[in-house]
Design a protein around this motif. Structure first.
Motif, short mmCIF file in Angstrom:
data_model
loop_
_atom_site.label_atom_id
_atom_site.label_comp_id
_atom_site.label_asym_id
_atom_site.label_seq_id
_atom_site.Cartn_x
_atom_site.Cartn_y
_atom_site.Cartn_z
N SER A 183 0.45 -1.36 0.22
CA SER A 183 0.08 0.51 0.19
C SER A 183 0.82 1.56 0.31
N LYS A 184 1.73 1.31 0.04
CA LYS A 184 3.09 2.19 -0.40
C LYS A 184 3.06 2.46 0.85
N ARG A 185 3.43 2.64 2.00
CA ARG A 185 3.41 2.80 3.38
C ARG A 185 5.04 2.50 3.46
N PRO A 186 5.96 3.30 4.31
CA PRO A 186 7.84 2.48 3.87
C PRO A 186 8.07 2.39 5.73
N PHE A 187 8.56 1.56 5.99
CA PHE A 187 8.75 0.69 7.25
C PHE A 187 10.43 0.34 6.76
N ARG A 188 10.76 0.04 8.15
CA ARG A 188 11.95 -0.16 8.18
C ARG A 188 12.65 -1.05 9.76
N ILE A 189 13.36 -1.45 9.47
CA ILE A 189 13.63 -2.49 10.56
C ILE A 189 13.95 -1.58 12.05
N ALA A 190 14.49 -0.47 11.85
CA ALA A 190 14.79 0.23 13.10
C ALA A 190 13.14 0.84 13.80
N GLY A 191 12.19 0.78 13.07
CA GLY A 191 11.19 1.22 13.48
C GLY A 191 10.88 2.95 12.99
N PRO A 192 9.60 3.27 14.20
CA PRO A 192 9.63 4.37 13.29
C PRO A 192 10.76 5.66 13.29
N ASP A 193 11.10 6.56 12.34
CA ASP A 193 11.75 7.56 12.25
C ASP A 193 12.35 8.43 13.47
N LYS A 194 11.20 8.69 14.79
CA LYS A 194 11.11 9.68 15.09
C LYS A 194 11.18 8.97 17.17
N GLU A 195 11.79 7.32 16.87
CA GLU A 195 12.23 6.81 17.55
C GLU A 195 13.42 6.67 17.54
N LYS A 196 14.37 6.72 16.50
CA LYS A 196 15.52 7.30 16.65
C LYS A 196 16.35 5.80 16.71
N GLY A 197 15.88 5.10 16.14
CA GLY A 197 16.52 3.68 16.32
C GLY A 197 17.94 3.25 15.28
N LYS A 198 19.03 3.00 16.44
CA LYS A 198 19.91 2.07 15.83
C LYS A 198 21.01 1.42 16.40
N PRO A 199 21.54 0.93 15.35
CA PRO A 199 22.24 -0.30 15.75
C PRO A 199 23.25 0.11 17.16
N VAL A 200 23.44 -0.41 18.12
CA VAL A 200 24.32 -0.84 19.37
C VAL A 200 25.87 -1.67 19.04
N THR A 201 25.81 -0.98 17.95
CA THR A 201 27.96 -1.21 17.50
C THR A 201 28.57 -1.25 18.32
#
Lengths: 431, 643
Positions: free
Chosen positions: A409-427
């Motif tokens: 349905s053309k909605r964007p998704f990421r493994i990191a979740g919504p943009d606003k949550e600022k998820g990033k790997p703990v490198t």
């Protein structure tokens, strides 16, 4: 369907990803990604990715206070030394204590979701439930983005858990976990019914295919399309030579005993067998951590089951040379709060601070990451959200958690979740 | 075919209702029309083309699945399709909403909504939910109005074996905070689960709101005093250690086993002091409006105004909570149930998340939502008549839309979207291929009112609860050891002789195992044990979360349809209804048409007929070829989707 086949669009995507790595710059803005993505892009890929994930789901909210984040004020639990100098765990985790030197403990997990269904949903999907779309599970993401190492067996297998948690959501049934109820029984219904010949079976498939083509044409919603390809998958599984990986009776009795006779123990053994034949993502569930009443008896019981299986899984993977290529994740949707004497020393939900762990798959050995305050109710340093956590799993597998993938349905998704949550790997937990 | 048709007499004439029908057919018609008018106005306003009406086969299948949770039997399908009657759809709707199938399908809905499971706990805490389950099943059978349903669940006190199974609602083994959140969500559509622990950043609720609601229901839950039980339990542990022969391995089982069984009866219900109108804030309460540990009194954060005294306990607070819930000023109550049922019947939600309350003016359908809640109130919350009304609309008959909703795009009521059947609908539909009368399959028996242990009949459960209730701790101890002694000596009558039609329906083994005979999903243990067909297809685990059933597709489901129990029970079962029907028809084309009709409730189009005919003709064994055809259709998406 060919092994790791890439359609035109994803092949182009692949080239862009490579270009980004080579040039050290992000071309992500063209793809609609966020600023956060750009900031993180320069070390976004893992040069030595793991091949598989074994995800151990502690359902119900594992009490971090009485397992892996023991504080001196906790008089009801005795702690013991572990193979990580200076780090202690509860004394009913004696086997785990010995193998802790292989693990990274994350004591600084934090979340805002303190209810089970939403918490488990978030843990599995990096999003909170919405009425308009069903999100895919992490296992679906990893299988899709990293591809499959075994083209016949399901890329994602879930043992002792529900279809709702481990479904492919908008990615469709192809990316849903194949479910195993009891590990001892393996994958059910993989043999043709006794009076059905191969020709009979083919005729059935032809008829169903004919009907499905018409149905897809008439009812072209994503819900319907999500089921396309399900048959091909099922047939491939039925015909696979690796199907015996699901058969625990091929293991020696002593090996089976070493994991413990519980469903969880045998599930961990099955997970190891599946990883051996290239299954990407295996989830094994251990329920019963929701210790509102009589927390200490409850946790002790769960921990006994966990201890034997977990320690054996780590040592077994190690001795088979699989630990470096297998990320073993131990996670819960949240932790638990202060003792409530009126509930027979129960503990209620607590999401602000809890503990998860990772081992193998390139994560540091014997590391304790993050810290809680003296009551273990708040995170003091290096907070890790579930968005970060899932991004970290993706990172371990060499998958870009910020890559935007569009639903039908053309909605964007990421493994990191919504943009606003600022998820990033703990490198930092990778060497 | 004619033979089958000839035997079909009067199916649709079955209009006698199982319960008094307060809502007249004229009212149903009037209200259905009113709903259609609002929907039509919406089309005009938004310049949307009015969808077409479905053909008979699609209507037939959809109506069956939505109301009775299964596809029609061959007889039902034939009769409807062949019937020439101007009001045939209305006749069908009447037939469906008066049938036992409706009750079965509603029971599944109730089990999911109220997370009903056979029991909970183990050992000393092992407790059966049988009284509550029976109460809910009875409420469905008698079409108990939703407001009465709500009030009885929330206010019935006492031991559930003595007063009513409704007293099991608070005793069914959920943590009270989760239980309260679920209760508010079920009846008012409001989610307070986040506010259990902190102010909800996404909604307007504060943790204080949650605790003020909690004050209505705070207080001891279990009926029987714990001290009495604990005293005897610790004594037993000692006795067992010293004399295992006498207390553990006796012919009457262990003494502790008896205590556990007894306890399951004694503790199940609601203490008279439950709901005291006040509650203590938690020790980690972190907001400025009150101190940790401070006592706050009950207050409803929305709806009708109600606030209890903070000076003294008020033990009628459960009644006040229930009164508030069903009060006309608490608009949520009528709106939430009418929206939930709209979603259930129409297959599409009026709010972004089905079951969530949204103020009507903030939705696309303020008038419609207002009308629906008005109708359900006019019907005195008659759930059956309300759903019947929805099915009687033209809106229900719109053809399914192939359009996906885009992000942010609001639903325009332009036809339902195809969705997979629930696990229970798939199972019950397969049963309709196996049985000629899927609504008449064996039913679950109500719980036994007798307290039976080690095969001996001791007394009625209600009497046991009543007697023990009057005893002091010491008297109970004497009573208990006396009973155990008698059991060992086999002094009580043999249950099989004493109790008519004795089956120990309450035993764990019976309640939690899958019956051997074929039964509707609603007549099996709730939830079904892991690994069963129903779990593979996503039946809710009915733990703490409502609306947890899943319709996600998995490889395991495809394998289940290809090679699982359906092969033995349906496709290769000579006695299955479908195989009987095939046998009664002559000629390849006729047989193919019949199979399509039975499995998919429609006739094949020309291309399908030709395709299947060629396959059948080319097959070495015709009989097997028809089975293959059935199997192929059953595993097609058309079979397990509702559209």
């Amino acid at each position: 369907m060919r092994y790791n086949s890439q359609d035109e669009l994803s092949r182009r995507q692949f080239m862009i990803d490579n270009a980004r790595n080579l040039l050290g710059v992000s071309v992500a803005p063209m793809l609609g990604a966020s600023l956060a993505t750009q900031a993180y892009a320069k070390n976004s890929t893992n040069q030595n990715p793991a091949q598989s994930v074994i995800f151990l789901n502690m359902e119900g909210g594992m009490s971090h206070l009485d397992t892996f984040d023991i504080k001196s004020g906790n008089k009801q639990v005795n702690s013991i030394k572990t193979s990580i100098p200076g780090y202690q765990v509860a004394d009913y985790l004696p086997e785990t204590a010995k193998i802790m030197k292989e693990c990274t403990v994350i004591n600084s997990m934090t979340s805002k979701v303190g209810a089970h269904p939403q918490g488990q949903y978030l843990l599995h999907k990096s999003y909170t439930p919405l009425g308009t779309i069903t999100h895919p599970s992490l296992g679906s993401w990893i299988t899709r983005e990293a591809g499959r190492n075994n083209e016949e067996l399901p890329g994602y297998v879930a043992i002792g858990t529900s279809a709702g948690r481990t479904g492919g959501g908008w990615m469709g049934a192809n990316y849903s976990a194949a479910l195993v109820g009891r590990p001892q029984e393996g994958l059910k219904n993989v043999d043709r019914f006794h009076s059905v010949s191969e020709e009979d079976f083919d005729m059935r498939l032809k008829i169903a295919d004919k009907l499905n083509a018409k149905f897809h044409n008439n009812y072209a919603t994503s819900e319907v399309k999500g089921y396309a390809g399900l048959f091909d998958e099922a047939v491939k599984v039925m015909k696979s030579d690796d199907l015996s990986a699901f058969d625990l009776s091929e293991e020696s009795q002593s090996m089976r005993d070493a994991y413990g006779s519980t469903n969880f123990g045998q599930g961990c053994l099955l997970a190891r067998r599946l990883v051996e034949v290239g299954v990407r993502f295996v989830e094994v569930s251990l329920g019963g951590w929701d210790t509102h009443y009589d927390n200490f008896t409850g946790v002790k019981g769960r921990a006994a089951e966990l201890d034997k299986a977990y320690a054996q899984l780590i040592s077994d993977l190690k001795s088979k040379g699989l630990l470096d290529s297998t990320l073993v994740v131990l996670a819960s949707e949240f932790g638990r709060g202060p003792v409530q004497p009126e509930l027979n020393d129960g503990r209620s939900h607590h999401a602000a601070a809890f503990t998860c762990m990772m081992a193998g798959g390139g994560v540091n050995k014997g590391m304790v990451y993050g810290k809680t305050n003296k009551t273990a109710m708040k995170v003091e340093s290096n907070p890790v959200t579930l968005y970060d956590f899932n991004s970290t799993i993706a990172y371990a597998l060499g998958v870009d958690s910020h890559k935007v993938v569009y639903s039908p349905s053309k909605r964007p998704f990421r493994i990191a979740g919504p943009d606003k949550e600022k998820g990033k790997p703990v490198t930092q937990i990778f060497s | 075919m004619t033979k089958t048709l000839a035997t079909l007499t009067g199916l649709l004439a079955v209009l006698s209702s199982a319960w008094a029908e307060p809502v007249s057919p004229a009212d149903i018609k009037k209200n259905a029309l009113a709903i259609d008018k609002i929907v039509a106005a919406n089309f005009r306003k938004n310049k949307i083309q009015v969808p077409e009406t479905t053909d008979d086969p699609t209507f037939l299948r959809r109506a069956f699945l939505v109301s009775v949770g299964r596809i029609p039997t061959p007889q039902e399908a034939l009769q409807f399709i062949e019937l020439e009657h101007p009001q045939k759809r209305d006749l069908l709707i009447n037939y469906l909403y008066n049938s036992d199938g409706y009750k079965s399908h509603m029971t599944n809905w109730m089990y999911d909504l109220f997370t009903i499971r056979e029991g909970y706990g183990s050992g000393a805490g092992s407790t059966s939910n049988a009284p509550l389950i029976d109460w809910i099943r009875n409420a469905v059978d008698t079409n108990k109005p939703w407001d009465e349903f709500c009030k009885e669940l929330l206010t019935t006190k006492g031991n559930a074996y003595i007063t009513s199974g409704a007293a099991g609602y608070f005793a069914k083994g959920d943590a009270i905070d989760d239980h309260l959140s679920n209760t508010l969500r079920i009846f008012t559509g409001v989610r307070l689960e986040c506010a259990q622990c902190h102010d909800d950043p996404f909604q307007e609720w504060e943790q204080m709101d949650f605790y003020q609601f909690k004050a209505f229901v705070d207080g001891p839950t279990t009926y029987s005093g714990k001290a009495r039980y604990n005293g005897i339990n610790s004594k037993l542990v000692q006795l067992r250690l010293n004399n295992p022969e006498e207390f553990q391995n006796t012919p009457a089982g262990s003494a502790q086993g008896l205590l556990y069984a007894m306890n399951s009866v004694l503790r199940y219900g609601i203490n008279e002091n439950k709901g005291r109108g006040r509650v203590k804030l938690p020790n980690n309460y972190a907001y400025r409006d009150a101190d940790p540990g401070e006592t706050v009194s009950a207050r409803a954060a929305f709806g009708a105004k109600v606030r209890l005294s903070d000076k003294k306990d008020d033990f009628s607070s459960l009644d006040k909570f229930a009164d508030w819930m069903v009060n006309d000023q608490t608009h949520n109550f009528a709106i939430t149930i009418s929206n939930r049922l709209w979603n259930r019947v129409m297959g599409i939600s009026l709010t972004p998340v089905a079951g969530d309350y949204v103020t009507p003016r903030d939705t696309n359908f303020p008038l419609l939502m207002g009308k629906l809640s008005q109708i359900i109130k006019e019907y005195d919350y008659d759930l059956n008549a309300f759903q019947k009304t929805l099915m009687s609309t033209r809106t229900f008959q719109f053809v399914s839309s192939p359009k996906n909703l885009k992000n942010g795009e609001k639903n325009a009521l332009d036809g339902r979207r195809a969705i997979r059947m629930s696990a229970e609908q798939v199972w019950d539909s397969l049963l309709s291929l196996a049985s000629t009368q899927p609504d008449k399959l064996p039913k679950r028996k109500p719980m036994s009112p007798y307290f039976i242990h080690a095969g001996q009949y001791i007394m009625k459960k209600a009497d046991l609860a009543e007697e023990v209730n009057k005893m002091s701790a010491n008297e109970f101890e004497t009573f208990f050891f006396d009973m155990f002694d008698k059991l060992k000596k086999k002094s009580y009558p043999n249950a099989a002789d004493e109790v008519p039609d004795y089956v120990d329906y309450d035993s764990d083994e019976f309640r939690r195992k899958v019956p051997r005979d074929l039964r509707r999903a609603s007549e099996m243990p709730t939830p079904i044990p892991d690994g069963h067909f129903l779990t593979v297809f996503g039946q809710s685990r009915r733990q703490a979360a409502i609306d947890e059933a899943s319709k996600e597709g998995t490889v395991s489901q495809a394998l289940e349809l290809f090679n699982g129990a359906v092969q033995k029970n349906v496709i290769h079962n000579d006695n299955a209804a479908i195989n009987q029907v095939i046998d009664s028809v002559d000629g390849i084309e006729n047989r193919i048409k019949t199979i399509f009709l039975v499995v998919l409730s429609r006739i094949p189009d020309e291309s399908e007929l030709k395709f299947c005919k060629e396959l059948v003709e080319a097959a070495p064994n015709q009989n097997q070829a028809y089975r293959n055809l059935v199997a192929g259709l059953v595993s097609s998406q058309e079979f397990y989707f509702i559209f």
